[in-house]
Design a protein around this motif. Structure first.
Motif, PDB file in Angstrom:
ATOM      1  N   SER A  10      41.266  46.181  45.992  1.00 28.20           N
ATOM      2  CA  SER A  10      41.960  44.915  45.796  1.00 28.20           C
ATOM      3  C   SER A  10      41.894  44.503  44.333  1.00 28.20           C
ATOM      4  N   PRO A  11      43.031  44.152  43.701  1.00 27.31           N
ATOM      5  CA  PRO A  11      44.404  44.241  44.197  1.00 27.31           C
ATOM      6  C   PRO A  11      44.725  45.668  44.663  1.00 27.31           C
ATOM      7  N   PRO A  12      45.837  45.834  45.442  1.00 31.32           N
ATOM      8  CA  PRO A  12      46.154  47.146  46.027  1.00 31.32           C
ATOM      9  C   PRO A  12      46.216  48.249  44.963  1.00 31.32           C
ATOM     10  N   HIS A  13      46.048  49.499  45.397  1.00 29.75           N
ATOM     11  CA  HIS A  13      46.025  50.641  44.464  1.00 29.75           C
ATOM     12  C   HIS A  13      47.199  50.610  43.488  1.00 29.75           C
ATOM     13  N   GLU A  14      46.902  50.793  42.233  1.00 29.33           N
ATOM     14  CA  GLU A  14      47.895  50.880  41.150  1.00 29.33           C
ATOM     15  C   GLU A  14      48.797  49.646  41.053  1.00 29.33           C
ATOM     16  N   CYS A  15      48.345  48.535  41.610  1.00 30.21           N
ATOM     17  CA  CYS A  15      49.054  47.268  41.381  1.00 30.21           C
ATOM     18  C   CYS A  15      48.593  46.774  40.003  1.00 30.21           C
ATOM     19  N   SER A  16      49.527  46.583  39.097  1.00 32.46           N
ATOM     20  CA  SER A  16      49.167  46.147  37.737  1.00 32.46           C
ATOM     21  C   SER A  16      48.997  44.641  37.701  1.00 32.46           C
ATOM     22  N   VAL A  17      47.992  44.209  36.968  1.00 33.16           N
ATOM     23  CA  VAL A  17      47.760  42.773  36.784  1.00 33.16           C
ATOM     24  C   VAL A  17      48.018  42.469  35.309  1.00 33.16           C
ATOM     25  N   ALA A  18      48.834  41.440  35.058  1.00 32.58           N
ATOM     26  CA  ALA A  18      49.113  41.050  33.676  1.00 32.58           C
ATOM     27  C   ALA A  18      49.088  39.534  33.551  1.00 32.58           C
ATOM     28  N   SER A  19      48.803  39.064  32.364  1.00 35.28           N
ATOM     29  CA  SER A  19      48.769  37.619  32.123  1.00 35.28           C
ATOM     30  C   SER A  19      49.632  37.308  30.904  1.00 35.28           C
ATOM     31  N   PRO A  20      50.956  37.322  31.091  1.00 38.11           N
ATOM     32  CA  PRO A  20      51.839  37.117  29.942  1.00 38.11           C
ATOM     33  C   PRO A  20      51.744  35.693  29.399  1.00 38.11           C
ATOM     34  N   TYR A  21      51.906  35.607  28.082  1.00 43.21           N
ATOM     35  CA  TYR A  21      51.927  34.316  27.393  1.00 43.21           C
ATOM     36  C   TYR A  21      53.324  34.136  26.812  1.00 43.21           C
ATOM     37  N   TRP A  22      54.040  33.113  27.301  1.00 45.05           N
ATOM     38  CA  TRP A  22      55.360  32.725  26.779  1.00 45.05           C
ATOM     39  C   TRP A  22      56.325  33.912  26.801  1.00 45.05           C
TER      40      TRP A  22
END
Ligand code: NAD
Ligand code: ZN
Ligand code: ZN
Length: 343
Positions: free
Chosen positions: A281-293
């Motif tokens: 968790s998060p699921p396999h190969e799920c990308s996590v990103a935190s974009p700014y603007w």
């Protein structure tokens, strides 16, 4: 001129007198038509971010539109009276990211513009913009209502566009938090990916109604039952894209349960939560990103979508004297779309 300024951390901002800025070489003075009240300002008022040596006071308002008032020596490309929107992350213009129009990720300034980190913003009669490249012509759009396109619009647009390759026919996108940013994201998903099922999730029934009017196919109350519904809709797989416009512990946990293998979980909200990460968790190969603007060319695309009437912010106007009241209403969840301060 009058300016709505943050004077002390954790204290209500104040309406004060400030000098009208004089545009220096290459700078542009903009007469402010509207400055949006973003939820980030409520976070900003609490305390400086770690390592941030922001000086107080400064004028709030990082989501701005208006008319060109005067051009400083050598500033070109615009004439007095031109309606413009202001690209908010002010970079150096010279580092590798700035040269690609990604001034939000400037290696020198970290993309902190007016209304942020001690730089005077647009909740005043005039805003000093450091370079004309931060101004985009509004054309037929009224600057009094356009300001939210520069942050609520651009941030949501960027967050959707970077995941567009996942959103083919039959795909599902979830927007958690259908406030100012979320309502823009729903309309942008509709405009850019007509074949995607768009699901809005919020704790507020009124916001869910608005989300449906903005084009959401389904609107769900936040919680376990929303996770179950997303799983049912996607034959147990989860959504290709989950945008978390809140970013607190419960929404991040929910987002991880709603996303699918190889999907995108995108954290836009600055709620201060943390996402637990382990092998499954998060699921396999799920990308996590935190974009700014977002990027300058993307703001031009956002303006085009608005000119084509494919996206429109639900705006409530407040005079400068009522800016404090607008933030209180935003804090209490009583703003249906975006509060815009009109000096
Ligand atoms: P907003 O107040 O207009 O909207 C927030 C929405 O979230 C509301 O509709 C509220 O009812 C809903 N909500 C609150 N708790 C919830 C929960 N537990 N589950 C589901 N929904 C919930 O705020 P906004 O101006 O749209 O900003 C949203 C967030 O995005 C803020 O945290 C803001 O700081 C952040 N933000 C980030 C960027 C960026 O560049 N990453 C840019 C602008 C804003
Ligand atoms: Zn903002
Ligand atoms: Zn730079």
């Amino acid at each position: 001129m009058r300016a709505f300024q943050l004077v002390e951390w954790q204290q209500p901002p104040e309406l004060r007198e400030a000098p009208v800025p004089e545009p220096g070489a290459g700078q542009v003075l903009v007469k402010v038509a509207g400055a949006g009240a973003c939820h980030s300002d409520l976070h900003i008022m609490q305390a400086p971010a770690p390592g941030d040596d922001t000086r107080l006071p400064f004028t709030l308002g990082h989501e701005n539109a208006g008319w060109v008032e005067t051009l400083g020596p050598g500033a070109t490309g615009f004439a007095p009276g031109d309606p413009v929107i202001v690209y908010g992350p002010w970079g150096c213009g010279l580092c590798a990211n700035c040269r690609e129009g990604r001034e939000n990720y400037c290696q020198e300034t970290a993309g902190l513009g007016g209304g942020l980190a001690g730089h005077d913003g647009g909740m005043a009669e005039y805003l000093l913009v450091p370079a004309s490249r931060f101004l985009i012509p509004l054309g037929s759009l009224d600057p009094r209502g356009a300001a939210p396109l520069s942050d609520a619009g651009l941030t949501s647009y960027h967050a959707v566009k970077r995941s567009l390759h996942l959103l083919g026919p039959g795909s599902t996108a979830v927007v958690i938090g259908a406030g100012g940013l979320g309502q823009m994201a729903i309309q942008i998903l509709r405009a850019l990916s007509a074949a995607t099922t768009v699901v809005a999730v919020d704790t507020d029934a009124g916001k869910l109604e608005t989300a449906k009017r903005m084009g959401a196919d389904e609107a769900l109350l936040s919680g376990e039952q929303a996770v179950t519904r997303i799983k049912d809709m996607t034959r147990g797989q989860g959504a290709q894209l989950v945008l978390d416009m809140v970013g607190v512990d419960p929404t991040l946990r929910m987002a991880a349960q709603m996303a699918r293998v190889l999907g995108h979980l995108t954290i836009v909200g600055l709620g201060g939560g943390a996402l637990p990460v382990d092998f499954s968790s998060p699921p396999h190969e799920c990308s996590v990103a935190s974009p700014y603007w977002g990027f300058i060319p993307e703001l031009i695309e956002v303006i085009t979508l608005a000119q084509q009437q494919k996206i429109k912010m639900l705006v409530e106007h407040f005079p400068l004297e009522r800016a404090g009241a607008a933030y209180q209403l935003l804090h209490d969840g009583k703003i249906q779309g975006r509060a815009v301060i009109t000096p």
